[in-house]
Structures are given as C-alpha cells and as structure tokens.
Enzyme design. Structure first.
Site, PDB file in Angstrom:
ATOM      1  N   CYS A   2       0.855  -1.177   0.000  1.00 48.02           N
ATOM      2  CA  CYS A   2       0.000   0.000   0.000  1.00 48.02           C
ATOM      3  C   CYS A   2       0.897   1.235   0.000  1.00 48.02           C
ATOM      4  O   CYS A   2       2.067   1.166   0.347  1.00 48.02           O
ATOM      5  CB  CYS A   2      -0.870   0.009   1.242  1.00 48.02           C
ATOM      6  SG  CYS A   2      -1.785  -1.517   1.436  1.00 48.02           S
ATOM      7  N   ARG A  27       1.592   1.400  -6.045  1.00 49.15           N
ATOM      8  CA  ARG A  27       1.840   0.402  -4.993  1.00 49.15           C
ATOM      9  C   ARG A  27       0.606  -0.420  -4.669  1.00 49.15           C
ATOM     10  O   ARG A  27       0.700  -1.442  -3.980  1.00 49.15           O
ATOM     11  CB  ARG A  27       2.300   1.105  -3.707  1.00 49.15           C
ATOM     12  CG  ARG A  27       3.568   1.887  -3.873  1.00 49.15           C
ATOM     13  CD  ARG A  27       3.840   2.687  -2.629  1.00 49.15           C
ATOM     14  NE  ARG A  27       4.327   1.839  -1.567  1.00 49.15           N
ATOM     15  CZ  ARG A  27       5.599   1.683  -1.253  1.00 49.15           C
ATOM     16  NH1 ARG A  27       6.514   2.328  -1.933  1.00 49.15           N
ATOM     17  NH2 ARG A  27       5.973   0.909  -0.274  1.00 49.15           N
ATOM     18  N   TRP A  76      -3.668  -2.120  -1.461  1.00 47.29           N
ATOM     19  CA  TRP A  76      -3.612  -3.408  -2.146  1.00 47.29           C
ATOM     20  C   TRP A  76      -4.034  -4.408  -1.078  1.00 47.29           C
ATOM     21  O   TRP A  76      -3.327  -4.615  -0.099  1.00 47.29           O
ATOM     22  CB  TRP A  76      -2.194  -3.696  -2.639  1.00 47.29           C
ATOM     23  CG  TRP A  76      -2.100  -4.922  -3.466  1.00 47.29           C
ATOM     24  CD1 TRP A  76      -2.289  -5.011  -4.820  1.00 47.29           C
ATOM     25  CD2 TRP A  76      -1.780  -6.250  -3.025  1.00 47.29           C
ATOM     26  NE1 TRP A  76      -2.118  -6.308  -5.233  1.00 47.29           N
ATOM     27  CE2 TRP A  76      -1.815  -7.084  -4.155  1.00 47.29           C
ATOM     28  CE3 TRP A  76      -1.484  -6.815  -1.782  1.00 47.29           C
ATOM     29  CZ2 TRP A  76      -1.556  -8.447  -4.088  1.00 47.29           C
ATOM     30  CZ3 TRP A  76      -1.230  -8.168  -1.717  1.00 47.29           C
ATOM     31  CH2 TRP A  76      -1.264  -8.968  -2.861  1.00 47.29           C
ATOM     32  N   ASN A 100       0.532   0.240   5.992  1.00 47.03           N
ATOM     33  CA  ASN A 100       1.098  -0.615   4.947  1.00 47.03           C
ATOM     34  C   ASN A 100       1.775  -1.767   5.673  1.00 47.03           C
ATOM     35  O   ASN A 100       2.555  -1.542   6.590  1.00 47.03           O
ATOM     36  CB  ASN A 100       2.128   0.193   4.129  1.00 47.03           C
ATOM     37  CG  ASN A 100       2.907  -0.691   3.172  1.00 47.03           C
ATOM     38  OD1 ASN A 100       2.393  -1.689   2.680  1.00 47.03           O
ATOM     39  ND2 ASN A 100       4.150  -0.308   2.894  1.00 47.03           N
ATOM     40  N   GLY A 101       1.474  -3.010   5.295  1.00 47.57           N
ATOM     41  CA  GLY A 101       2.094  -4.159   5.946  1.00 47.57           C
ATOM     42  C   GLY A 101       1.053  -5.197   6.327  1.00 47.57           C
ATOM     43  O   GLY A 101      -0.087  -5.137   5.858  1.00 47.57           O
ATOM     44  N   GLU A 476      10.328 -14.568 -19.006  1.00 46.01           N
ATOM     45  CA  GLU A 476       9.958 -13.163 -18.813  1.00 46.01           C
ATOM     46  C   GLU A 476       8.853 -12.748 -19.788  1.00 46.01           C
ATOM     47  O   GLU A 476       7.914 -12.040 -19.411  1.00 46.01           O
ATOM     48  CB  GLU A 476      11.215 -12.279 -18.956  1.00 46.01           C
ATOM     49  CG  GLU A 476      10.989 -10.791 -18.863  1.00 46.01           C
ATOM     50  CD  GLU A 476      10.305 -10.328 -17.566  1.00 46.01           C
ATOM     51  OE1 GLU A 476      10.212 -11.110 -16.605  1.00 46.01           O
ATOM     52  OE2 GLU A 476       9.824  -9.177 -17.538  1.00 46.01           O
ATOM     53  N   LYS A 480       5.195 -11.373 -18.708  1.00 44.86           N
ATOM     54  CA  LYS A 480       4.684 -10.077 -19.178  1.00 44.86           C
ATOM     55  C   LYS A 480       3.265 -10.228 -19.710  1.00 44.86           C
ATOM     56  O   LYS A 480       2.370  -9.470 -19.392  1.00 44.86           O
ATOM     57  CB  LYS A 480       5.603  -9.591 -20.289  1.00 44.86           C
ATOM     58  CG  LYS A 480       6.146  -8.251 -20.345  1.00 44.86           C
ATOM     59  CD  LYS A 480       6.747  -7.553 -19.188  1.00 44.86           C
ATOM     60  CE  LYS A 480       6.819  -8.176 -17.864  1.00 44.86           C
ATOM     61  NZ  LYS A 480       7.497  -7.610 -16.815  1.00 44.86           N
ATOM     62  N   GLU A 483       0.682 -11.041 -16.914  1.00 47.47           N
ATOM     63  CA  GLU A 483       0.475  -9.886 -16.022  1.00 47.47           C
ATOM     64  C   GLU A 483      -0.543  -8.904 -16.597  1.00 47.47           C
ATOM     65  O   GLU A 483      -1.424  -8.450 -15.890  1.00 47.47           O
ATOM     66  CB  GLU A 483       1.800  -9.115 -15.847  1.00 47.47           C
ATOM     67  CG  GLU A 483       2.720  -9.655 -14.788  1.00 47.47           C
ATOM     68  CD  GLU A 483       4.008  -8.838 -14.684  1.00 47.47           C
ATOM     69  OE1 GLU A 483       4.363  -8.451 -13.581  1.00 47.47           O
ATOM     70  OE2 GLU A 483       4.664  -8.594 -15.723  1.00 47.47           O
ATOM     71  N   HIS A 499       7.684 -33.474 -23.574  1.00 44.74           N
ATOM     72  CA  HIS A 499       7.646 -34.317 -22.370  1.00 44.74           C
ATOM     73  C   HIS A 499       6.413 -34.029 -21.531  1.00 44.74           C
ATOM     74  O   HIS A 499       6.377 -34.360 -20.348  1.00 44.74           O
ATOM     75  CB  HIS A 499       8.923 -34.118 -21.551  1.00 44.74           C
ATOM     76  CG  HIS A 499      10.137 -34.607 -22.260  1.00 44.74           C
ATOM     77  ND1 HIS A 499      10.375 -35.940 -22.491  1.00 44.74           N
ATOM     78  CD2 HIS A 499      11.165 -33.939 -22.848  1.00 44.74           C
ATOM     79  CE1 HIS A 499      11.511 -36.076 -23.164  1.00 44.74           C
ATOM     80  NE2 HIS A 499      12.001 -34.876 -23.398  1.00 44.74           N
ATOM     81  N   LYS A 593       3.060  -2.795  -7.892  1.00 39.23           N
ATOM     82  CA  LYS A 593       4.427  -2.614  -8.382  1.00 39.23           C
ATOM     83  C   LYS A 593       5.453  -3.012  -7.337  1.00 39.23           C
ATOM     84  O   LYS A 593       6.486  -3.572  -7.652  1.00 39.23           O
ATOM     85  CB  LYS A 593       4.606  -1.142  -8.754  1.00 39.23           C
ATOM     86  CG  LYS A 593       5.948  -0.792  -9.312  1.00 39.23           C
ATOM     87  CD  LYS A 593       5.900  -0.767 -10.796  1.00 39.23           C
ATOM     88  CE  LYS A 593       7.259  -0.636 -11.427  1.00 39.23           C
ATOM     89  NZ  LYS A 593       7.436  -1.622 -12.483  1.00 39.23           N
TER      90      LYS A 593
END
Ligand code: G6P
Length: 598
Positions: A2, A27, A76, A100-101, A476, A480, A483, A499, A593
């Site tokens: 947050c 955030r 968040w 935040n936490g 990556e 991307k 996301e 396989h 982020k």
C-alpha cells in the site's frame, strides 16, 4: 504494497496528500481514502472508497474540506475484501490510522479486545489496540509504543488522535517509511518520490516520529528522542507523466534505448565497467554468481547466470527470494550475493539481504530506486538508471538490470583473467552503442507486433518456447503477457514441450517461439513443426525459413546480446494484447508494483 502519506503544515493538506497518493498509486489501487483534521482542528473527517483514486477525487469534490493536516492511503488488499469498510483510514474511538504491511497476530488482538469491528482488516484491529492504550494513557506516543510491543508482523503506520490537533504519528517495522520537511510543513511517506522534501529520515525498525506543522521529532523504540536524524536530500520529485503516451507501459518500452545508455554510462569509465561503491577485490574473489530477486528481477538474474557461464565459465545460480529465505542457506562468509530489485523495497528480497549479511556474505544490490531500503542495506550498489517506472509490469527496468548485470560479469571476468581487457572493452562498446540502437522499435516493427497481437489476442492459452538464452527470455515474455492481458501462459524450454505440455496443443493455442540463437534455430524449428502438426498457431520472434508462422523479425543482436533486442518486442506484444483485450496495461488486476509484504 500500500502507499501511505501524511502532511501537516501551512499548505493545503488535501492537495498534497492527493498528489502524493497519485504518485503512490502504483503500490496498490484496490481502494483508497484519507482523513483530515477540520480547519479548527476539532474533528477528523474520514472519506474512503473502494476503487481507484479518481473515485476518491469525485467524492472529495462534493465536500468542503479545508485542512492543513491529513493522512491518505492507497490499498492493495491483503486481509479483507475490497470494500469501503475495509479501505483505510480506519477509525476506532479517537484514533485514526493508515497502514502498509501485515499484522500477523490480528486475530489474537481481536479476541483480547472483545469489541466489534466494522470491517475485517488486520489494520482495524491494530487501530483498536492503539486506541485502547490511548484511552488509558492519553498520550499518543506512549499508546503507540505500548501497542507496537504487542503487534507481530510488519507495518508502516500513520496515526492521528482526535485530541492531538494537527499532529501525525509515524512508526514502522520492516516496511519503508520516510519522514521529512518539505512543502511548508512536515511529511511522512512510503516512497521518497511522493513529496517534495528538503530533509528526510528513514525510520528504522521500531522507531517512531511525531509530526506537527512546526517540526518533526524522531524517537527510538523505547521513546527517547533521537536528535540530528534529518538529513538534506536532493531527490527531484517529478510527478510521473505519460508525456503524450496513452499508457506508462508504452512510454517505458519506448524509453529503453535512452535508459540503457544512461545505465551503461553511469557504470563505465574509459570504456570499461566501473562501479564506484564496489571494491575490485570483491569481484576478483567472486567464485560463483549467486543472484536473488523476485518476479522480473529474478528473470534478469536467470539471464545473467546463463551469460556468466557462457561467456567466461563463471558458474552460478539464480534464486527466488521468497523460496531462498526459508531454505537451508549455503552462503558462507566472504561469498558475494547479488540482489536485484527495481524498487529496492520487495519484502522477500530484503529478508534475503539481511539473511546473507548475517551469514557474512558481501551483499551487492542492483537497484533502480535511490534512497530505497535495499540501497541502504546492501554493502555495495550498482544503480540502474531506468528512472521512474510506473507501469506495474516491469519493462525498461528489466533491460537496465540486464545491462548492469552484464557489466558486472564483464568486470568480474576481467579481474579473474577469464576475459582479456580487449574483449571486455569490445563487449562494453557493444553494450554502449549497438545494444541501445537495436532496442529501438521502429514503426514497421511496431505495426508488425500490433497486427500479430491482434491475430492471436483471443487465444486463452499460450506457450512461450525457446532454447538456450531464448528459453530464459521466454519466462519473462510469458510473465509479461499474463500480467497485463490475463491470458494463461507458460514458458517451456522448446525441447521439453514434448515431455508433457504438447498434450495441450490444439488449434486454439498460440505458441510464441523466441529463436534469436542461430546455432539452435534448426532444433527449435523441429519443435515448431511438432506444434504445427497439432494445429497450434505459431508466432516467431527471430528469424526462420518456416512459412507457417507469424514472424516478428529480430536478428539484429546475437548471442548474449540478443535479450536487448528481443525484450522490447515481447514487451510490446504483451502491451498490445492487453490493449486489444480491453485490459489496463498500467494497473493490472490484483497486482502491485512494489511488493512490501511477504
Ligand atoms: C512485483 C512487480 C514486478 C517486479 C517484482 C519484483 O511483482 O509487479 O514488476 O518484477 O515485484 O520487484 P522489485 O522491485 O524487487 O524488482
């Protein structure tokens, strides 16, 4: 995850807090809110909303709130659904709080307090605990000290008490929190870029601060005052702007050539890698390349480990921080461990830095954000110079991390006599000149990427396959895509597909092949044929004779340098796919982020 901000001073607090929240929204953006003392200081108003900041702005436009002291929050969600009741600030009795936490023992606190709550967040329980102590002590500072001694978990709190006019308390444990003077008053913020500060102080674990319009006092965990903690800062706060681009993600992909040049320039001298804060002896003695990070940063680490091995035979491994911190550590005194982090605030990465330091390792950070926690905690830092990265999905920071890691490998190889000075100077020159040039996406390529994204946008399942360094890039590229576009996608070494995962190939599945490595293209083409025979729809980033696929040409940089040409293209592919599917590429659902909780 947050973002929190508080201001008390001579200026309009609402404007400063809302501007700060806009800068902190990356955030977390599930919900947001603020609380403010009335202009006579007699009462605190709380306004909060589920949704993004613009919903809060709309709500504020309907009320008259003239205030010089306010705290704000952008959330968040961890504990409790995304609802107005669970949005911050929380108020219990005379206490109002943003957090935040994660409070780990919130259930225990709840059962001890035996009172009713409006929402289901851990924060509201912590607020009630502080308020209980405030009722007993009538002293904000003491109430916070008492409550925090009982709270388990991580927090950055900003707290107001209705009886303490225009005063904000700040305290933190294992979460970033900065207090400082600026904007004609006193500020507290999760991220130094969210406010214009002249002086600042990062609160260490357990420390707290009392902010009034006239100044800031910083206290140790036992309550005694710590003098001289505020230092001057020269951080330039430019509010992030899209500069005419429709999204930050597109702007940031387009900035890649420029920020690559900046990163290489800042970390070279006389045509060779040069790191101000890292003694040569550290890299000379680095026997293995051990890299730790999360998400995209971890993927940059994988690429570096591959390159170090291919280029100069330096062996190594990349680890995911959230796993590494709970595994049996093999790091010993004198080892070098490299930590990669754009934000410098990722909780799991910070935990690994602390663990490796306590084991006697040299901790080397590759970090984008100056004044971040990791930049203070690592023994040596190489800064990437990507500038503010606002879009949640990392693009420009990732390629800058690669550039910094490559310079580190070149330098270590030189010091260990694994590469000659001539070779290192040649490679450094490529990184400085050819790499930024080839990371540029011209109009023709842009259109190609867009058209191919349009053709495949409705595939609900995708695979990314490749060999060698391309296989690493696939991880990556796949991240991307998922996301920002919410397409289910997996990365596989091309040869491994048969396989197992080939059982999932049907005409509805698109397979994105990265094949920049000329040596391995023949082998990869065999795998493409296998996909094609099962009806899978192929996209190729690279160069191939195969006709039955959609090709994004990418043959400009070879070998270890190919990631710099390929990455902006697969990033752009993910961006366009998101756009074409109606997703917001800058603020994807459920993501944030900066992941400052475990
Ligand atoms: C989050 C972000 C990613 C980032 C990762 C690690 O998941 O959404 O973009 O790669 O955290 O963040 P860091 O700041 O440590 O690089």
């Amino acid at each position: 995850m947050c973002g929190i901000i508080g201001y008390t001073g001579k200026d309009q607090a609402l404007q400063i807090v809302m501007r700060g929240l806009a800068a902190l929204e990356y955030r977390g953006y599930d919900s947001c809110g603020l609380s403010a003392f009335s202009s006579d200081g007699d009462e605190i108003t709380v306004i909060k909303k589920a949704g993004r900041l613009k919903v809060l702005s709309e709500a504020l436009s309907t009320v008259q709130l003239n205030t010089r002291c306010a705290i704000g929050h952008t959330r968040w969600a961890t504990h409790g659904a995304v609802t107005e009741e669970n949005a911050h600030p929380h108020r219990v009795g005379k206490t109002v709080i943003v957090h935040n936490g994660i409070i780990e023992n919130y259930k225990q606190i709840e059962s001890e307090l035996q009172c009713s709550f409006q929402g289901s967040t851990d924060t509201e329980r912590a607020c009630a605990l502080i308020d209980r102590y405030y009722e007993q002590t009538h002293d904000g500072k003491q109430a916070i000290i008492n409550a925090c001694s009982q709270i388990e978990g991580s927090y950055a709190f900003l707290i107001m008490f209705e009886d303490e006019k225009d005063t904000i308390y700040a305290t933190s444990r294992a979460c970033p929190l900065i207090v400082g003077h600026g904007e004609n008053g006193s500020c507290a913020i999760s991220d130094i870029s969210a406010c214009r500060l002249d002086t600042y102080c990062r609160l260490n674990d357990g420390e707290s601060a009392r902010l009034t319009p006239d100044g800031i006092s910083v206290y140790a965990s036992d309550g005694h005052e710590l003098k001289g903690r505020l230092l001057p800062t020269d951080v330039k706060t430019e509010l992030p702007s899209k500069n005419g681009y429709p999204h930050f993600m597109l702007k940031e992909i387009n900035e890649i050539p420029t920020v690559l040049r900046k990163t290489v320039d800042a970390n070279t001298k006389d045509g060779l890698p040069f790191f101000k804060s890292i003694p040569d002896s550290v890299l000379k003695d680095m026997k293995r390349l051990t890299v730790i990070g999360c998400g995209t940063a971890y993927h940059a680490g994988l690429c570096a480990v591959h390159t170090a091995r291919e280029l100069s035979g330096i062996d190594g491994a990349a680890y995911i921080a959230s796993e590494y911190r709970y595994s049996r550590p093999t790091v010993k005194k004198g080892d070098v461990v490299v930590f990669i982090s754009q934000s410098g605030e990722t909780a799991d990465t910070l935990a690994c830095i602390r663990m490796c330091r306590s084991l006697g390792a040299y901790t080397l950070g590759i970090i984008n954000v100056p004044y971040s926690t990791a930049s203070f905690e690592c023994d040596g830092v190489i800064y990437t110079h990507a500038g503010f990265e606002i879009a949640v999905a990392s693009t420009k920071a990732y390629v800058c991390q690669l550039a910094a890691l490559y310079l580190l490998i070149f330098k270590a190889s030189l010091l260990q006599n694994a590469l000659s000075e001539k070779k290192v100077s040649e490679y450094t020159k490529i990184l400085k000149n050819d790499v930024p040039e080839n990371a540029y996406i011209d109009e023709e390529k842009r259109k190609t990427v867009y058209n191919i994204a349009k053709k495949h946008k409705d595939s609900e399942n995708m695979f990314y396959i490749g060999r060698g360094i391309d296989s690493i890039l696939c991880s990556e590229a796949s991240l991307k895509l998922k996301e920002v576009s919410y397409i289910h996608s997996e990365a596989y070494p091309a040869g491994e597909l048969k396989h197992g995962a080939i059982s999932l190939i049907t005409p509805d599945v698109s397979v994105f092949v990265i094949a920049t490595d000329k040596k391995l293209i023949g082998k990869t083409e065999n795998n493409m044929q296998e996909v094609s025979s099962r009806g899978g729809r192929l996209i190729l980033l690279g160069d191939s004779e195969m006709k039955s696929c959609d090709i994004i040409p990418c043959n400009s940089l070879q070998g270890i340098f190919s990631p710099f040409a390929a990455s902006p293209l697969f990033q752009l592919y993910a961006y366009y796919t998101a756009l074409l599917r109606g997703c917001d590429p800058d603020m994807p659902r459920n993501l944030a982020k900066s992941v400052t909780v475990e």
